[in-house]
Scaffold this motif. Structure first.
Motif, PDB file in Angstrom:
ATOM      1  N   ARG A  68       0.866  -1.191   0.000  1.00 31.88           N
ATOM      2  CA  ARG A  68       0.000   0.000   0.000  1.00 31.88           C
ATOM      3  C   ARG A  68       0.896   1.232   0.000  1.00 31.88           C
ATOM      4  NH1 ARG A  68      -5.479  -1.535   3.462  1.00 31.88           N
ATOM      5  NH2 ARG A  68      -5.926  -3.387   2.202  1.00 31.88           N
ATOM      6  N   ASP A  75      -0.360   3.887   2.281  1.00 26.34           N
ATOM      7  CA  ASP A  75      -0.049   4.054   3.698  1.00 26.34           C
ATOM      8  C   ASP A  75       1.387   4.525   3.923  1.00 26.34           C
ATOM      9  OD1 ASP A  75      -2.608   3.350   4.469  1.00 26.34           O
ATOM     10  OD2 ASP A  75      -2.134   1.222   4.689  1.00 26.34           O
ATOM     11  N   ARG A  84       0.759   0.559  13.442  1.00 24.69           N
ATOM     12  CA  ARG A  84       0.125  -0.541  12.722  1.00 24.69           C
ATOM     13  C   ARG A  84       0.251  -0.515  11.201  1.00 24.69           C
ATOM     14  NH1 ARG A  84      -3.902   3.331  13.531  1.00 24.69           N
ATOM     15  NH2 ARG A  84      -5.495   3.442  11.912  1.00 24.69           N
ATOM     16  N   HIS A  85       0.857   0.514  10.646  1.00 26.01           N
ATOM     17  CA  HIS A  85       0.902   0.595   9.180  1.00 26.01           C
ATOM     18  C   HIS A  85       2.291   0.317   8.605  1.00 26.01           C
ATOM     19  CE1 HIS A  85      -2.930   2.945   9.648  1.00 26.01           C
ATOM     20  NE2 HIS A  85      -3.249   2.112   8.682  1.00 26.01           N
ATOM     21  N   HIS A  86       2.285  -0.494   7.556  1.00 23.91           N
ATOM     22  CA  HIS A  86       3.486  -0.740   6.763  1.00 23.91           C
ATOM     23  C   HIS A  86       3.177  -0.380   5.313  1.00 23.91           C
ATOM     24  CE1 HIS A  86       4.930  -2.965  10.157  1.00 23.91           C
ATOM     25  NE2 HIS A  86       3.950  -3.838  10.073  1.00 23.91           N
ATOM     26  N   PHE A  89       3.071  -5.512   3.603  1.00 22.59           N
ATOM     27  CA  PHE A  89       2.652  -6.370   4.719  1.00 22.59           C
ATOM     28  C   PHE A  89       2.051  -7.650   4.161  1.00 22.59           C
ATOM     29  CE2 PHE A  89      -2.000  -5.739   4.663  1.00 22.59           C
ATOM     30  CZ  PHE A  89      -2.104  -4.618   3.858  1.00 22.59           C
ATOM     31  N   MET A  91      -1.070 -10.380   4.242  1.00 23.91           N
ATOM     32  CA  MET A  91      -2.477 -10.478   4.600  1.00 23.91           C
ATOM     33  C   MET A  91      -2.920 -11.942   4.595  1.00 23.91           C
ATOM     34  SD  MET A  91      -5.761  -8.494   2.960  1.00 23.91           S
ATOM     35  CE  MET A  91      -5.231  -6.796   3.100  1.00 23.91           C
ATOM     36  N   GLU A 180     -15.679  -5.839  11.050  1.00 25.01           N
ATOM     37  CA  GLU A 180     -14.252  -5.798  11.370  1.00 25.01           C
ATOM     38  C   GLU A 180     -14.028  -6.166  12.828  1.00 25.01           C
ATOM     39  OE1 GLU A 180     -12.341  -2.734   8.183  1.00 25.01           O
ATOM     40  OE2 GLU A 180     -13.023  -1.815  10.040  1.00 25.01           O
ATOM     41  N   GLU A 206      -7.475  -2.465  14.420  1.00 19.82           N
ATOM     42  CA  GLU A 206      -8.227  -3.366  13.537  1.00 19.82           C
ATOM     43  C   GLU A 206      -7.317  -4.521  13.131  1.00 19.82           C
ATOM     44  OE1 GLU A 206      -9.752  -1.428   9.970  1.00 19.82           O
ATOM     45  OE2 GLU A 206      -9.512  -3.335   8.905  1.00 19.82           O
ATOM     46  N   ILE A 207      -7.764  -5.735  13.371  1.00 17.52           N
ATOM     47  CA  ILE A 207      -6.942  -6.857  12.933  1.00 17.52           C
ATOM     48  C   ILE A 207      -7.529  -7.617  11.747  1.00 17.52           C
ATOM     49  CG2 ILE A 207      -5.559  -7.177  15.026  1.00 17.52           C
ATOM     50  CD1 ILE A 207      -7.449  -9.371  15.917  1.00 17.52           C
ATOM     51  N   TRP A 208      -8.853  -7.703  11.664  1.00 19.05           N
ATOM     52  CA  TRP A 208      -9.421  -8.565  10.615  1.00 19.05           C
ATOM     53  C   TRP A 208     -10.646  -7.893  10.013  1.00 19.05           C
ATOM     54  CZ3 TRP A 208      -9.795 -14.530  11.918  1.00 19.05           C
ATOM     55  CH2 TRP A 208      -9.818 -15.273  10.720  1.00 19.05           C
ATOM     56  N   ASN A 209     -10.703  -7.935   8.715  1.00 18.47           N
ATOM     57  CA  ASN A 209     -11.836  -7.354   7.991  1.00 18.47           C
ATOM     58  C   ASN A 209     -12.537  -8.464   7.214  1.00 18.47           C
ATOM     59  OD1 ASN A 209     -13.603  -5.699   6.644  1.00 18.47           O
ATOM     60  ND2 ASN A 209     -12.039  -4.363   5.756  1.00 18.47           N
ATOM     61  N   GLY A 234      -9.562 -10.435   5.212  1.00 22.44           N
ATOM     62  CA  GLY A 234      -8.139 -10.084   5.248  1.00 22.44           C
ATOM     63  C   GLY A 234      -7.721  -9.712   6.658  1.00 22.44           C
ATOM     64  N   GLY A 236      -4.188  -8.649   8.922  1.00 22.04           N
ATOM     65  CA  GLY A 236      -2.777  -8.293   8.851  1.00 22.04           C
ATOM     66  C   GLY A 236      -1.933  -9.202   9.736  1.00 22.04           C
ATOM     67  N   ARG A 239      -0.021  -7.352  12.529  1.00 24.46           N
ATOM     68  CA  ARG A 239      -0.864  -6.862  13.629  1.00 24.46           C
ATOM     69  C   ARG A 239      -1.256  -8.011  14.551  1.00 24.46           C
ATOM     70  NH1 ARG A 239      -4.972  -2.332  11.004  1.00 24.46           N
ATOM     71  NH2 ARG A 239      -3.398  -1.279   9.742  1.00 24.46           N
TER      72      ARG A 239
HETATM   73  P1  ATP Z   1      -6.676   0.602   8.861  1.00 27.87           P
HETATM   74  O1  ATP Z   1      -8.077   1.138   9.056  1.00 27.87           O
HETATM   75  O2  ATP Z   1      -6.012   0.242  10.139  1.00 27.87           O
HETATM   76  O3  ATP Z   1      -5.842   1.481   7.993  1.00 27.87           O
HETATM   77  P2  ATP Z   1      -7.766  -0.921   6.715  1.00 27.87           P
HETATM   78  O4  ATP Z   1      -9.226  -0.897   7.087  1.00 27.87           O
HETATM   79  O5  ATP Z   1      -7.316   0.074   5.726  1.00 27.87           O
HETATM   80  O6  ATP Z   1      -6.850  -0.800   8.062  1.00 27.87           O
HETATM   81  P3  ATP Z   1      -8.206  -3.341   5.244  1.00 27.87           P
HETATM   82  O7  ATP Z   1      -8.252  -2.732   3.910  1.00 27.87           O
HETATM   83  O8  ATP Z   1      -9.491  -3.715   5.874  1.00 27.87           O
HETATM   84  O9  ATP Z   1      -7.360  -2.383   6.235  1.00 27.87           O
HETATM   85  O10 ATP Z   1      -7.206  -4.602   5.184  1.00 27.87           O
HETATM   86  C1  ATP Z   1      -7.430  -5.809   5.901  1.00 27.87           C
HETATM   87  C2  ATP Z   1      -6.435  -5.971   7.045  1.00 27.87           C
HETATM   88  O11 ATP Z   1      -5.092  -5.800   6.591  1.00 27.87           O
HETATM   89  C3  ATP Z   1      -6.582  -4.950   8.145  1.00 27.87           C
HETATM   90  O12 ATP Z   1      -7.606  -5.330   9.046  1.00 27.87           O
HETATM   91  C4  ATP Z   1      -5.220  -4.959   8.786  1.00 27.87           C
HETATM   92  O13 ATP Z   1      -5.086  -6.020   9.720  1.00 27.87           O
HETATM   93  C5  ATP Z   1      -4.292  -5.222   7.615  1.00 27.87           C
HETATM   94  N1  ATP Z   1      -3.681  -3.970   7.096  1.00 27.87           N
HETATM   95  C6  ATP Z   1      -4.269  -3.029   6.327  1.00 27.87           C
HETATM   96  N2  ATP Z   1      -3.407  -2.047   5.994  1.00 27.87           N
HETATM   97  C7  ATP Z   1      -2.229  -2.371   6.566  1.00 27.87           C
HETATM   98  C8  ATP Z   1      -0.953  -1.772   6.580  1.00 27.87           C
HETATM   99  N3  ATP Z   1      -0.703  -0.636   5.923  1.00 27.87           N
HETATM  100  N4  ATP Z   1       0.041  -2.387   7.260  1.00 27.87           N
HETATM  101  C9  ATP Z   1      -0.182  -3.539   7.930  1.00 27.87           C
HETATM  102  N5  ATP Z   1      -1.371  -4.162   7.951  1.00 27.87           N
HETATM  103  C10 ATP Z   1      -2.395  -3.602   7.282  1.00 27.87           C
END
Ligand code: ATP
Ligand code: MG
Ligand code: MG
Ligand code: MG
Length: 481
Positions: A68, A75, A84-86, A89, A91, A180, A206-209, A234, A236, A239
Motif C-alpha cells: 500500500r 499508507d 500498525r501501518h506498513h 505487509f 495479509m 471488522e 483493527e486486525i481482521w476485515n 483479510g 494483517g 498486527r
Molecule cells: P486501517 O483502518 O487500520 O488502515 P484498513 O481498514 O485500511 O486498516 P483493510 O483494507 O481492511 O485495512 O485490510 C485488511 C487488514 O489488513 C486490516 O484489518 C489490517 O489487519 C491489515 N492492514 C491493512 N493495511 C495495513 C498496513 N498498511 N500495514 C499492515 N497491515 C495492514
C-alpha cells in the motif's frame, strides 16, 4: 508465537475447514492493468468474483504479500507514525466463492482467534455495517459478543481516517457490508474505540476485515442481490503477531526486531526505538519484494514508486549518519527472516542486492547536496515565497522542483522531511514548475526529431517521455539557474 508459526496456524485452520491453500500472487497484478499493486488478498480472485473466471474449488485461503504505497491505498505516509501501518505487509485471507456466507465466516474467525490462538475475548471489539442486522445478530446472539462491544458503522464517505464498513470493488459490480474485528491494546495507549472521534489512535487496532459480497451495483446506484454471495476476508499478519507476542507495535514483533537490529548495526545506531530504523525496516521489505516481482527503479509508474521508497530509506540512513551504501546490505537478514515463506526472495537475492546497490550509489551522489539546499530553505522561512497566503513554513515550489529535477528528490520525500519540522511544500508551485518543464521538453523534442520527419510519420510517433530527471540526476547538472 513466532510470525512463521502464525502463518502455518492460519493455513492449517482453514485447511481443516475445507479450504484449498493457494500461493501468494505477485505484487504486480496480472489481471488488472489499472491497479498499481496488489493491495489485498482478493486481487488475484477479482475475476472469480466478477464471474469471468471459474476455479475448481469454492473455498480458498492464503497468505498474500501486499503493498500500500501508491494508488487508492497509500499508507506510505503513515509508516513511522502509527504502530500498525506498513507499506509492505502480509495479509492472511480466506474466501468463499458462492459457498458459505456470514454465519460460517464469523464463527470461524472467532474460533481461530479465541479457540486456536486463545486471545482474550474481552479485548475484542467488532464493527458491523449500520444496516446489517444479520451480522449484528450473529455476533451478539450466536457468538455472544456483548452489545457494548459491537459498533454499527456507516459509510463515512470521504471522512479522513473514519471507518468505512461498506466495501466495493469499483463504482459498479460486486459490493457489500463488512464486519471488522479490533483488539484493545489497553488503557495506557491513546485512542478511542472504533466509530469514536479518536478511533485513529493505536489503542484499538483493527486486525481482521470480513467482507460480505452480496450485491451487484448498477451504474445508476441500484443494488441487486447476487445469486451466490461471496466472502472475502483479510487479516494483517504483523498486527496479529503483535497481539500474540504481547507487544503494542507491529515494529516490536520478532521479524521486525531482527530487521531493526540489522538496520541499527549497519547505521551504527544505538537507540533501537529510533523512528528511522523502523522506516528502513519497513522499506527494505517493500523494495526487495517489488524487485522480486519484476519492478526496477525508474521514473514512472511502479518503478517510480520503488525509487521513491528506496530514496526515503536512504535519507533515513543518512539522517542516522550513514552516508555510504548500506540499504542493500539489509538483504541477507531479510532473506533469513522471510526466505522460508517466500522462496522467490531467496532465488532473486542477488538481483535485489545489486539493483538496490545501484540505486544507492546513484542517489548517494546528490543526496548530500540536496539536503544542504533543503536545509537552507527550511531556515529561510518566508524568503522565497512572494504571496501572503503562503507566507510561513512552506517550502517553495521552485525549491521542491530543483530538489526533484537536479538532486533526484521525489517530491513526497521533500514533503516528508518538511513534515518532520512542521513545514509543508507548496505543491501547486511544484506542479507549475513541472508543467513548464514538460512544456520545454515537448518543444525541444518537436524541434529535434519530429521537425525533420514527414508530417504523417511524425504524428504516428508516440509522445516523447520526459527523461530530463533520469539524465540529470546522475551527473548532478543543475538546470535551473
Ligand atoms: P486501517 O483502518 O487500520 O488502515 P484498513 O481498514 O485500511 O486498516 P483493510 O483494507 O481492511 O485495512 O485490510 C485488511 C487488514 O489488513 C486490516 O484489518 C489490517 O489487519 C491489515 N492492514 C491493512 N493495511 C495495513 C498496513 N498498511 N500495514 C499492515 N497491515 C495492514
Ligand atoms: Mg487503511
Ligand atoms: Mg480500517
Ligand atoms: Mg478494514
Amino acid at each position: 508465537m513466532k510470525t512463521s508459526q502464525i502463518r502455518s496456524a492460519f493455513l492449517e485452520f482453514f485447511r481443516s475447514k475445507g479450504h484449498t491453500i493457494v500461493p501468494s500472487s505477485s505484487l504486480v497484478p496480472s489481471n488488472d492493468p489499472t491497479l498499481l499493486f496488489t493491495n489485498s488478498g482478493m486481487v488475484q480472485f477479482k475475476n472469480v468474483f466478477l464471474g469471468s473466471e471459474k476455479l475448481k474449488f469454492v473455498r480458498a485461503a492464503d497468505v498474500q504479500r501486499c503493498l500500500r504505497a501508491g494508488g487508492k491505498h497509500n499508507d506510505l505516509d503513515s509508516v513511522g507514525y502509527t504502530a500498525r501501518h506498513h507499506t509492505f505487509f502480509e495479509m492472511l485471507g480466506n474466501w468463499s466463492f458462492g459457498d458459505y456466507f456470514k454465519r460460517e465466516a464469523i464463527a470461524w474467525a472467532w474460533e481461530f482467534l479465541t479457540g486456536v490462538l486463545k486471545l482474550e475475548k474481552d479485548r475484542l471489539w467488532v464493527t458491523v455495517y449500520h444496516t446489517d442486522d444479520e451480522a449484528y445478530a450473529i455476533w451478539n446472539e450466536e457468538i455472544g459478543v456483548p452489545a457494548a462491544r459491537i459498533v454499527r458503522i456507516g459509510d463515512n464517505k470521504g471522512a479522513p481516517f473514519a471507518s468505512d464498513n461498506f466495501w466495493q470493488m469499483a463504482d459498479t459490480g460486486p459490493c457489500g457490508p463488512c464486519t471488522e474485528i479490533f483488539y484493545d491494546h489497553g488503557a495506557d495507549i491513546a485512542g478511542g474505540p472504533p466509530g469514536s472521534p479518536d478511533e485513529d489512535g493505536d489503542r484499538y487496532i483493527e486486525i481482521w476485515n470480513l467482507v460480505f459480497m452480496q450485491f451487484d451495483r448498477a451504474a445508476d446506484g441500484t443494488l441487486t442481490p447476487l445469486p451466490a454471495p461471496c466472502v472475502d476476508t483479510g487479516m494483517g499478519l504483523e498486527r496479529l503477531a503483535a497481539v500474540l507476542q504481547h507487544v503494542h507495535s507491529n515494529y516490536e514483533i520478532d521479524l521486525f526486531q531482527r530487521l531493526i537490529g540489522e538496520a541499527a548495526r549497519l547505521t551504527h545506531t544505538g537507540d533501537l526505538e529510533n523512528k528511522s530504523l523502523r522506516v528502513i525496516a519497513d522499506h527494505i521489505r517493500a523494495c526487495a519484494f517489488l524487485i522480486v516481482d519484476g519492478v526496477l527503479p525508474s521514473n514512472e509508474g511502479r518503478g517510480y514508486v520503488l525509487r521513491r521508497i528506496i530514496r526515503r530509506a536512504l535519507r533515513h540512513g543518512w539522517m542516522l549518519g550513514q552516508k555510504r551504501p548500506f540499504f542493500h546490505a539489509m538483504v541477507p537478514v531479510l532473506v533469513e527472516v522471510m526466505g522460508d515463506a517466500y522462496v522467490e526472495l531467496t532465488e532473486k537475492r542477488e538481483l535485489v542486492e545489486s539493483a538496490l546497490r545501484k540505486e544507492e550509489e546513484r542517489f548517494g551522489e546528490t543526496l548530500e547536496n540536496g539536503m544542504r539546499l533543503l536545509e537552507s530553505a527550511l531556515k529561510e522561512d518566508t524568503q522565497y515565497v512572494g504571496t501572503a497566503s503562503s507566507s510561513s513554513r512552506v517550502v517553495p515550489g521552485k525549491i521542491a522542483f530543483t530538489l526533484y529535477d537536479t538532486y533526484g528528490f521525489p517530491v513526497d520525500l521533500t514533503a516528508d522531511i518538511a513534515r518532520e519540522r512542521g513545514w509543508t511544500v507548496d505543491m501547486a508551485g511544484f506542479e507549475a514548475e513541472m508543467g513548464q518543464q514538460r512544456e520545454r521538453a515537448r518543444s525541444a523534442s518537436q524541434f529535434d526529431s519530429k521537425a525533420t520527419l514527414p508530417a504523417e510519420l511524425a504524428s504516428a510517433l508516440p509522445p516523447t517521455n520526459f527523461l530530463g530527471y533520469e539524465m540529470l540526476d546522475a551527473d548532478g547538472v543543475e538546470v535551473l539557474a
